[in-house]
Design a protein around this motif. Structure first.
Motif, PDB file in Angstrom:
ATOM      1  N   ARG A   1     -63.335  87.746  59.564  1.00 52.12           N
ATOM      2  CA  ARG A   1     -64.624  87.374  58.989  1.00 52.12           C
ATOM      3  C   ARG A   1     -65.137  88.598  58.237  1.00 52.12           C
ATOM      4  N   GLN A   2     -65.985  88.337  57.241  1.00 48.85           N
ATOM      5  CA  GLN A   2     -66.481  89.410  56.390  1.00 48.85           C
ATOM      6  C   GLN A   2     -68.001  89.326  56.281  1.00 48.85           C
ATOM      7  N   ILE A   3     -68.644  90.459  56.433  1.00 57.67           N
ATOM      8  CA  ILE A   3     -70.078  90.533  56.189  1.00 57.67           C
ATOM      9  C   ILE A   3     -70.247  90.553  54.681  1.00 57.67           C
TER      10      ILE A   3
ATOM     11  N   ALA B   1     -68.880  85.913  64.884  1.00 58.35           N
ATOM     12  CA  ALA B   1     -67.495  85.953  64.411  1.00 58.35           C
ATOM     13  C   ALA B   1     -66.529  85.714  65.571  1.00 58.35           C
ATOM     14  N   ARG B   2     -66.802  86.310  66.739  1.00 58.03           N
ATOM     15  CA  ARG B   2     -65.963  86.073  67.916  1.00 58.03           C
ATOM     16  C   ARG B   2     -65.983  84.592  68.301  1.00 58.03           C
ATOM     17  N   ARG B   3     -67.174  83.984  68.302  1.00 59.26           N
ATOM     18  CA  ARG B   3     -67.283  82.556  68.643  1.00 59.26           C
ATOM     19  C   ARG B   3     -66.490  81.697  67.670  1.00 59.26           C
ATOM     20  N   GLN B   4     -66.361  82.151  66.436  1.00 65.60           N
ATOM     21  CA  GLN B   4     -65.589  81.428  65.421  1.00 65.60           C
ATOM     22  C   GLN B   4     -64.089  81.692  65.540  1.00 65.60           C
TER      23      GLN B   4
ATOM     24  N   ARG C   1     -63.506  96.607  61.533  1.00 66.84           N
ATOM     25  CA  ARG C   1     -63.459  96.896  62.960  1.00 66.84           C
ATOM     26  C   ARG C   1     -62.809  95.739  63.698  1.00 66.84           C
ATOM     27  N   SER C   2     -62.260  96.045  64.835  1.00 65.12           N
ATOM     28  CA  SER C   2     -61.699  95.027  65.708  1.00 65.12           C
ATOM     29  C   SER C   2     -62.849  94.355  66.454  1.00 65.12           C
TER      30      SER C   2
ATOM     31  N   LEU D   1     -63.516  92.079  61.814  1.00 68.90           N
ATOM     32  CA  LEU D   1     -64.696  91.954  60.970  1.00 68.90           C
ATOM     33  C   LEU D   1     -64.634  93.046  59.908  1.00 68.90           C
ATOM     34  N   THR D   2     -64.851  92.665  58.650  1.00 66.99           N
ATOM     35  CA  THR D   2     -64.766  93.619  57.549  1.00 66.99           C
ATOM     36  C   THR D   2     -66.036  93.569  56.705  1.00 66.99           C
ATOM     37  N   LEU D   3     -66.171  94.544  55.818  1.00 73.01           N
ATOM     38  CA  LEU D   3     -67.286  94.579  54.869  1.00 73.01           C
ATOM     39  C   LEU D   3     -66.952  95.544  53.755  1.00 73.01           C
ATOM     40  N   ARG D   4     -67.750  95.476  52.709  1.00 68.63           N
ATOM     41  CA  ARG D   4     -67.662  96.423  51.601  1.00 68.63           C
ATOM     42  C   ARG D   4     -69.035  97.048  51.436  1.00 68.63           C
ATOM     43  N   VAL D   5     -69.056  98.350  51.179  1.00 73.97           N
ATOM     44  CA  VAL D   5     -70.314  99.066  51.002  1.00 73.97           C
ATOM     45  C   VAL D   5     -70.135 100.081  49.878  1.00 73.97           C
ATOM     46  N   LEU D   6     -71.177 100.270  49.100  1.00 72.68           N
ATOM     47  CA  LEU D   6     -71.090 101.257  48.024  1.00 72.68           C
ATOM     48  C   LEU D   6     -71.057 102.664  48.620  1.00 72.68           C
ATOM     49  N   GLY D   7     -70.236 103.507  48.030  1.00 71.08           N
ATOM     50  CA  GLY D   7     -70.027 104.851  48.557  1.00 71.08           C
ATOM     51  C   GLY D   7     -71.287 105.679  48.660  1.00 71.08           C
TER      52      GLY D   7
END
Length: 174
Positions: free
Chosen positions: A90-92, A118-121, A170-171, A126-132
């Motif tokens: 899943r991705q934020i 996300a765990r319930r799904q 993250r795991s 779990l991943t995401l993208r963030v500006l540096g």
């Protein structure tokens, strides 16, 4: 009008269609080049919810304030791809906290609720993208167990300078 004073926080809940106006206003109020590569929203505004962003993909935080109950933040959780081989991830895809509600742990609360959702799904990652250049967000994500898994150097050109796109994950194993 003065900023609302938080009296208490309600439990995080799944968004409903009736939240659309409030979430759209919150999203526009928190827009910043610190986290957005899109231009500042301008009328006519796009709907907050859509086919790829239904209410059920959003968790919301509400605060009881001296001005009544108000939406204080949201987080969007989605699948990074529709592929079956990627179904465990899943991705934020969005996180915002109202300026008047910052400093009360809502970002952390929303991240933790998102991980549980996300765990319930059935997700294990779990991943995401963030500006540096978004140091505060990166620090929060790292404090919640996310690690940098990749960097796309100079991926965006914002306000006269190149900005990295940082991939974090993250795991979800306990």
């Amino acid at each position: 009008m003065d900023a609302p004073k938080i009296l208490s926080l309600r439990p995080v809940r799944t968004a409903v269609p009736g939240d659309e106006t409030g979430l759209g206003e919150l999203d526009r109020a928190t827009w910043s080049t610190l986290h957005s590569v899109q231009p500042r929203p301008a009328p006519p505004y796009e709907p907050f919810f859509g086919d790829r962003r239904p209410p059920g993909d959003h968790l919301v935080a509400e605060a009881v304030t001296d001005q009544g109950a108000l939406l204080a933040g949201y987080i969007r959780l989605g699948r990074p791809t529709p592929l079956a081989c990627n179904a465990h991830v899943r991705q934020i895809q969005g996180l915002a906290v109202a300026g008047w509600a910052r400093g009360h742990g809502l970002g952390r609360t929303l991240l933790r609720a998102c991980a549980e959702q996300a765990r319930r799904q059935g997700a294990s990652r779990l991943t995401l993208r963030v500006l540096g250049h978004n140091g505060p967000a990166r620090a929060l994500y790292e404090a919640e167990g996310f690690v940098v898994e990749g960097v796309l150097p100079g991926e965006f050109f914002l306000h006269g300078r190149y900005v990295d796109d940082v991939l974090m994950g993250r795991s979800l194993s306990l």
